[in-house]
Motif scaffolding. Structure first.
Motif, PDB file in Angstrom:
ATOM      1  N   LEU A  35     -12.532 -63.302  -2.826  1.00  0.00           N
ATOM      2  CA  LEU A  35     -11.664 -62.250  -2.305  1.00  0.00           C
ATOM      3  C   LEU A  35     -11.941 -61.918  -0.833  1.00  0.00           C
ATOM      4  O   LEU A  35     -10.998 -61.798  -0.033  1.00  0.00           O
ATOM      5  CB  LEU A  35     -11.790 -60.989  -3.163  1.00  0.00           C
ATOM      6  CG  LEU A  35     -11.136 -61.055  -4.542  1.00  0.00           C
ATOM      7  CD1 LEU A  35     -11.451 -59.782  -5.337  1.00  0.00           C
ATOM      8  CD2 LEU A  35      -9.628 -61.232  -4.420  1.00  0.00           C
ATOM      9  N   PRO A  36     -13.217 -61.751  -0.416  1.00  0.00           N
ATOM     10  CA  PRO A  36     -13.438 -61.449   1.007  1.00  0.00           C
ATOM     11  C   PRO A  36     -12.986 -62.564   1.930  1.00  0.00           C
ATOM     12  O   PRO A  36     -12.522 -62.300   3.050  1.00  0.00           O
ATOM     13  CB  PRO A  36     -14.950 -61.213   1.098  1.00  0.00           C
ATOM     14  CG  PRO A  36     -15.518 -61.820  -0.141  1.00  0.00           C
ATOM     15  CD  PRO A  36     -14.475 -61.693  -1.177  1.00  0.00           C
ATOM     16  N   PHE A  37     -13.091 -63.820   1.483  1.00  0.00           N
ATOM     17  CA  PHE A  37     -12.623 -64.922   2.322  1.00  0.00           C
ATOM     18  C   PHE A  37     -11.100 -64.935   2.405  1.00  0.00           C
ATOM     19  O   PHE A  37     -10.536 -65.355   3.423  1.00  0.00           O
ATOM     20  CB  PHE A  37     -13.152 -66.252   1.771  1.00  0.00           C
ATOM     21  CG  PHE A  37     -14.635 -66.402   1.881  1.00  0.00           C
ATOM     22  CD1 PHE A  37     -15.222 -66.744   3.087  1.00  0.00           C
ATOM     23  CD2 PHE A  37     -15.448 -66.169   0.779  1.00  0.00           C
ATOM     24  CE1 PHE A  37     -16.608 -66.876   3.200  1.00  0.00           C
ATOM     25  CE2 PHE A  37     -16.822 -66.294   0.874  1.00  0.00           C
ATOM     26  CZ  PHE A  37     -17.408 -66.645   2.088  1.00  0.00           C
ATOM     27  N   PHE A  39     -19.109 -61.747   7.838  1.00  0.00           N
ATOM     28  CA  PHE A  39     -18.888 -60.590   6.968  1.00  0.00           C
ATOM     29  C   PHE A  39     -18.432 -60.996   5.564  1.00  0.00           C
ATOM     30  O   PHE A  39     -18.955 -60.475   4.566  1.00  0.00           O
ATOM     31  CB  PHE A  39     -17.887 -59.635   7.611  1.00  0.00           C
ATOM     32  CG  PHE A  39     -18.422 -58.953   8.842  1.00  0.00           C
ATOM     33  CD1 PHE A  39     -19.667 -58.363   8.836  1.00  0.00           C
ATOM     34  CD2 PHE A  39     -17.682 -58.919  10.019  1.00  0.00           C
ATOM     35  CE1 PHE A  39     -20.170 -57.733   9.962  1.00  0.00           C
ATOM     36  CE2 PHE A  39     -18.173 -58.292  11.148  1.00  0.00           C
ATOM     37  CZ  PHE A  39     -19.415 -57.701  11.118  1.00  0.00           C
ATOM     38  N   PRO A  40     -17.457 -61.906   5.404  1.00  0.00           N
ATOM     39  CA  PRO A  40     -17.118 -62.337   4.033  1.00  0.00           C
ATOM     40  C   PRO A  40     -18.286 -63.004   3.318  1.00  0.00           C
ATOM     41  O   PRO A  40     -18.452 -62.847   2.102  1.00  0.00           O
ATOM     42  CB  PRO A  40     -15.955 -63.315   4.247  1.00  0.00           C
ATOM     43  CG  PRO A  40     -15.372 -62.946   5.565  1.00  0.00           C
ATOM     44  CD  PRO A  40     -16.526 -62.488   6.392  1.00  0.00           C
ATOM     45  N   SER A  41     -19.105 -63.732   4.087  1.00  0.00           N
ATOM     46  CA  SER A  41     -20.268 -64.374   3.471  1.00  0.00           C
ATOM     47  C   SER A  41     -21.250 -63.339   2.949  1.00  0.00           C
ATOM     48  O   SER A  41     -21.843 -63.509   1.870  1.00  0.00           O
ATOM     49  CB  SER A  41     -20.956 -65.288   4.493  1.00  0.00           C
ATOM     50  OG  SER A  41     -20.082 -66.329   4.912  1.00  0.00           O
ATOM     51  N   LEU A  42     -21.443 -62.254   3.710  1.00  0.00           N
ATOM     52  CA  LEU A  42     -22.336 -61.192   3.236  1.00  0.00           C
ATOM     53  C   LEU A  42     -21.821 -60.583   1.933  1.00  0.00           C
ATOM     54  O   LEU A  42     -22.593 -60.315   1.006  1.00  0.00           O
ATOM     55  CB  LEU A  42     -22.458 -60.109   4.310  1.00  0.00           C
ATOM     56  CG  LEU A  42     -23.374 -60.401   5.495  1.00  0.00           C
ATOM     57  CD1 LEU A  42     -23.287 -59.272   6.523  1.00  0.00           C
ATOM     58  CD2 LEU A  42     -24.817 -60.577   5.049  1.00  0.00           C
ATOM     59  N   VAL A  43     -20.508 -60.363   1.854  1.00  0.00           N
ATOM     60  CA  VAL A  43     -19.940 -59.786   0.632  1.00  0.00           C
ATOM     61  C   VAL A  43     -20.116 -60.754  -0.535  1.00  0.00           C
ATOM     62  O   VAL A  43     -20.478 -60.345  -1.652  1.00  0.00           O
ATOM     63  CB  VAL A  43     -18.450 -59.454   0.839  1.00  0.00           C
ATOM     64  CG1 VAL A  43     -17.851 -58.893  -0.443  1.00  0.00           C
ATOM     65  CG2 VAL A  43     -18.272 -58.452   1.975  1.00  0.00           C
ATOM     66  N   ALA A  44     -19.872 -62.045  -0.301  1.00  0.00           N
ATOM     67  CA  ALA A  44     -20.018 -63.035  -1.371  1.00  0.00           C
ATOM     68  C   ALA A  44     -21.473 -63.147  -1.823  1.00  0.00           C
ATOM     69  O   ALA A  44     -21.759 -63.221  -3.033  1.00  0.00           O
ATOM     70  CB  ALA A  44     -19.501 -64.392  -0.898  1.00  0.00           C
ATOM     71  N   ILE A  45     -22.398 -63.139  -0.870  1.00  0.00           N
ATOM     72  CA  ILE A  45     -23.825 -63.195  -1.223  1.00  0.00           C
ATOM     73  C   ILE A  45     -24.223 -61.958  -2.014  1.00  0.00           C
ATOM     74  O   ILE A  45     -24.951 -62.044  -3.017  1.00  0.00           O
ATOM     75  CB  ILE A  45     -24.681 -63.337   0.051  1.00  0.00           C
ATOM     76  CG1 ILE A  45     -24.448 -64.717   0.691  1.00  0.00           C
ATOM     77  CG2 ILE A  45     -26.159 -63.145  -0.261  1.00  0.00           C
ATOM     78  CD1 ILE A  45     -25.079 -64.864   2.058  1.00  0.00           C
ATOM     79  N   GLY A  46     -23.754 -60.795  -1.556  1.00  0.00           N
ATOM     80  CA  GLY A  46     -24.059 -59.569  -2.288  1.00  0.00           C
ATOM     81  C   GLY A  46     -23.496 -59.585  -3.696  1.00  0.00           C
ATOM     82  O   GLY A  46     -24.152 -59.125  -4.647  1.00  0.00           O
ATOM     83  N   THR A  47     -22.299 -60.127  -3.865  1.00  0.00           N
ATOM     84  CA  THR A  47     -21.703 -60.222  -5.201  1.00  0.00           C
ATOM     85  C   THR A  47     -22.521 -61.154  -6.096  1.00  0.00           C
ATOM     86  O   THR A  47     -22.730 -60.865  -7.283  1.00  0.00           O
ATOM     87  CB  THR A  47     -20.261 -60.732  -5.096  1.00  0.00           C
ATOM     88  OG1 THR A  47     -19.519 -59.909  -4.188  1.00  0.00           O
ATOM     89  CG2 THR A  47     -19.571 -60.718  -6.447  1.00  0.00           C
ATOM     90  N   ALA A  48     -22.973 -62.277  -5.527  1.00  0.00           N
ATOM     91  CA  ALA A  48     -23.811 -63.203  -6.297  1.00  0.00           C
ATOM     92  C   ALA A  48     -25.129 -62.545  -6.699  1.00  0.00           C
ATOM     93  O   ALA A  48     -25.623 -62.748  -7.827  1.00  0.00           O
ATOM     94  CB  ALA A  48     -24.070 -64.467  -5.473  1.00  0.00           C
ATOM     95  N   VAL A  85     -26.302 -55.318   0.553  1.00  0.00           N
ATOM     96  CA  VAL A  85     -25.792 -56.435   1.363  1.00  0.00           C
ATOM     97  C   VAL A  85     -24.267 -56.447   1.370  1.00  0.00           C
ATOM     98  O   VAL A  85     -23.630 -56.634   2.420  1.00  0.00           O
ATOM     99  CB  VAL A  85     -26.347 -57.772   0.828  1.00  0.00           C
ATOM    100  CG1 VAL A  85     -25.674 -58.953   1.525  1.00  0.00           C
ATOM    101  CG2 VAL A  85     -27.858 -57.835   1.037  1.00  0.00           C
ATOM    102  N   SER A  86     -23.654 -56.246   0.219  1.00  0.00           N
ATOM    103  CA  SER A  86     -22.189 -56.251   0.161  1.00  0.00           C
ATOM    104  C   SER A  86     -21.608 -55.069   0.928  1.00  0.00           C
ATOM    105  O   SER A  86     -20.516 -55.164   1.503  1.00  0.00           O
ATOM    106  CB  SER A  86     -21.712 -56.234  -1.291  1.00  0.00           C
ATOM    107  OG  SER A  86     -22.197 -55.089  -1.973  1.00  0.00           O
ATOM    108  N   GLY A  87     -22.322 -53.929   0.952  1.00  0.00           N
ATOM    109  CA  GLY A  87     -21.870 -52.801   1.760  1.00  0.00           C
ATOM    110  C   GLY A  87     -21.834 -53.134   3.234  1.00  0.00           C
ATOM    111  O   GLY A  87     -20.918 -52.716   3.964  1.00  0.00           O
TER     112      GLY A  87
END
Length: 507
Positions: free
Chosen positions: A168-170, A80-89, A110-112
């Motif tokens: 932040l998500p991590f 889940f943190p990886s999805l948020v980080a990928i979405g942010t990128a 993706v971040s959602g």
């Protein structure tokens, strides 16, 4: 309040949930990280993120119910943190590097998905707090921490700000994992495993003799009222999110920074006052501020929507401060209610939080879509109609919310009463049985009826007459009559005299 918590647990919850809130504020709600670009893109990106968040919560809810999916497992804590980080990128690449709107919207989607899973990661440790006052103080502190971080990030260089936002998500995941280990050592692993083959024990509810059966079955009417309030109070926030984004198209980032700064200050003030009121009077201040603040923001909306008639500068920011402060106070209240509801109904926290947050997301998306429909229409009638719908729903909220908010205060009184009984006992006792025994003795000694004995139990717990009427499904006047008969038969004139008489009889 927090003296019951160990420092490590409190710190992990504050930083973990605060990081979650900071990401949402800096990337989506206020879009402080993206200072350039068309305002339509910021709005659509936020809407896609809300819809994705809601849909992902629904999917995770089905997985949890049917397949026993654990949101705090090792895979989930990384995915889940990886999805948020990928979405942010993807958001950064679409806005800064390539200018591709489709990539920005994909990053929002993706971040959602990732933030939906992260919500379920922290709701379990948060719900493990035993007192509503602890939950409310931790969550309000987390919101303040999140806003403070969100206001600091845009002051960094672009790449540094992006890196911090991706981390932040991590930070949330690491804090929740640390919280789980700390809780397992301090309270037992069962409070943090949240496996769906297990059920949580119901909270002790020392009320009248019939309360043991009532506590074991969920109050569907209360659940419906809370969910209705979630939708009603989220819809005006969605309206403001859309209208403010387009009204302040040239200075959106600056305006949002001003609004978040004011909301952060007001949240600190409200948290301190709530602590004092709860400690001295047992009253939840947050719940009493929600409706006035949201209503004030709604009333101020026409002043900047119809700018030609009301050319007052700063009204739009004032409306946002009022509305967002009320919205965040409501989130603190309702997430506390979700935690208590999960314990009372023996339901896993992630199921309750997922369902409740889906309702909030639906309210936000509905408000945003309603604004998107009426904005392109000529004239003021369409905007007035949208505001009329919001006012009508808020009126319904005014009727529903006081009944829903009373639930937390009643349970706080019940727990305080049970704690006082246990503290005054020479040996461990069941508070419910002790209260039943006292009520039975009083009823036998003074000739109370069965219904008067039930009402006596609620009185000894500190319940108000209105609360007793709601719990017993009697009218207010009927309860008032029962209380008057109890006082006459016992020979007292007030609740304090009744308690003093029973205490002297026990000695």
């Amino acid at each position: 309040m927090l003296k019951r918590l160990r420092f490590e647990e409190g710190f992990c919850l504050l930083v973990g949930i605060g990081s979650y809130w900071a990401w949402a504020s800096v990337s989506m709600v206020a879009s402080l990280l993206w200072k350039d670009g068309p305002v339509e893109l910021s709005h659509f990106s936020w809407t896609v993120n809300v819809v994705s968040h809601c849909a992902s919560l629904g999917v995770l809810l089905l997985l949890a119910r049917r397949r026993g999916f654990a949101p705090n497992g090792r895979f989930a804590s990384r995915a889940f943190p990886s999805l948020v980080a990928i979405g942010t990128a993807m958001l950064a690449a679409g806005r800064w590097a390539f200018g591709l709107n489709a990539l920005v919207l994909a990053g929002s989607f993706v971040s959602g998905m990732g933030t939906a899973g992260m919500l379920l990661m922290w709701c379990g440790p948060y719900s493990s707090l035993l007192q509503a006052s602890d939950q409310r103080l931790i969550l309000s502190g987390s919101v303040i921490v999140g806003m403070f971080i969100a206001l600091l990030i845009p002051n960094l260089p672009d790449l540094a700000a992006l890196a911090v936002t991706c981390l932040l998500p991590f930070a949330t995941s690491a804090c929740m994992q640390r919280m789980a280990k700390a809780g397992a050592a301090g309270r037992g692993c069962e409070a943090f495993e949240w496996r769906f083959a297990k059920s949580r024990a119901p909270a002790a509810n020392p009320l009248a003799p019939s309360a043991r059966q009532d506590a074991e079955r969920p109050c569907k009417r209360m659940v419906v009222s809370v969910l209705a309030c979630c939708f009603i109070l989220a819809l005006p926030t969605g309206l403001f999110q859309n209208w403010y984004t387009f009204a302040e198209s040239g200075e959106t980032a600056t305006g949002w920074s001003t609004i978040l700064s004011c909301v952060c200050v007001l949240m600190v003030l409200a948290t301190c006052l709530d602590y004092l009121f709860m400690e001295k009077h047992g009253l939840c201040l947050f719940s009493r501020l929600v409706i006035p603040l949201v209503a004030g923001g709604l009333l101020a909306l026409p002043l900047f929507l119809f700018g030609e008639s009301f050319p007052w500068e700063g009204v739009e920011s004032g409306a946002g401060v009022l509305m967002l402060t009320g919205y965040h106070l409501f989130l603190v209240y309702v997430y506390t209610e979700f935690g208590l509801m999960a314990a009372d109904t023996k339901t896993e926290p992630c199921l309750v939080f997922a369902g409740g947050t889906c309702t909030i997301d639906i309210g936000l998306a509905s408000g945003s879509m309603l604004a998107a429909v009426v904005l392109p229409l000529p004239g003021v009638w369409a905007t007035g109609a949208a505001l009329g719908i919001a006012y009508l729903l808020l009126l319904i909220g005014v009727l529903l919310f006081p009944k829903a908010l009373e639930n937390i205060e009643n349970r706080e009184r019940d727990k305080a009463f049970a704690k006082s009984l246990q503290a005054n006992a020479d040996e461990p006792v069941d508070p419910l049985r002790d209260l039943e025994g006292r009520c039975a003795n009083v009823a036998a000694g003074f000739g109370l009826s069965a219904r008067e004995k039930d009402v006596l139990g609620y009185l000894l717990c500190g319940r108000t007459l209105r609360s007793i009427a709601n719990e017993t499904f009697l009218s207010y006047n009927t309860v008032k009559t029962h209380v008057s008969h109890i006082y006459q038969k016992v020979g007292v004139h007030s609740r304090d005299e009744l308690i003093d008489l029973l205490d002297s009889a026990d000695r």
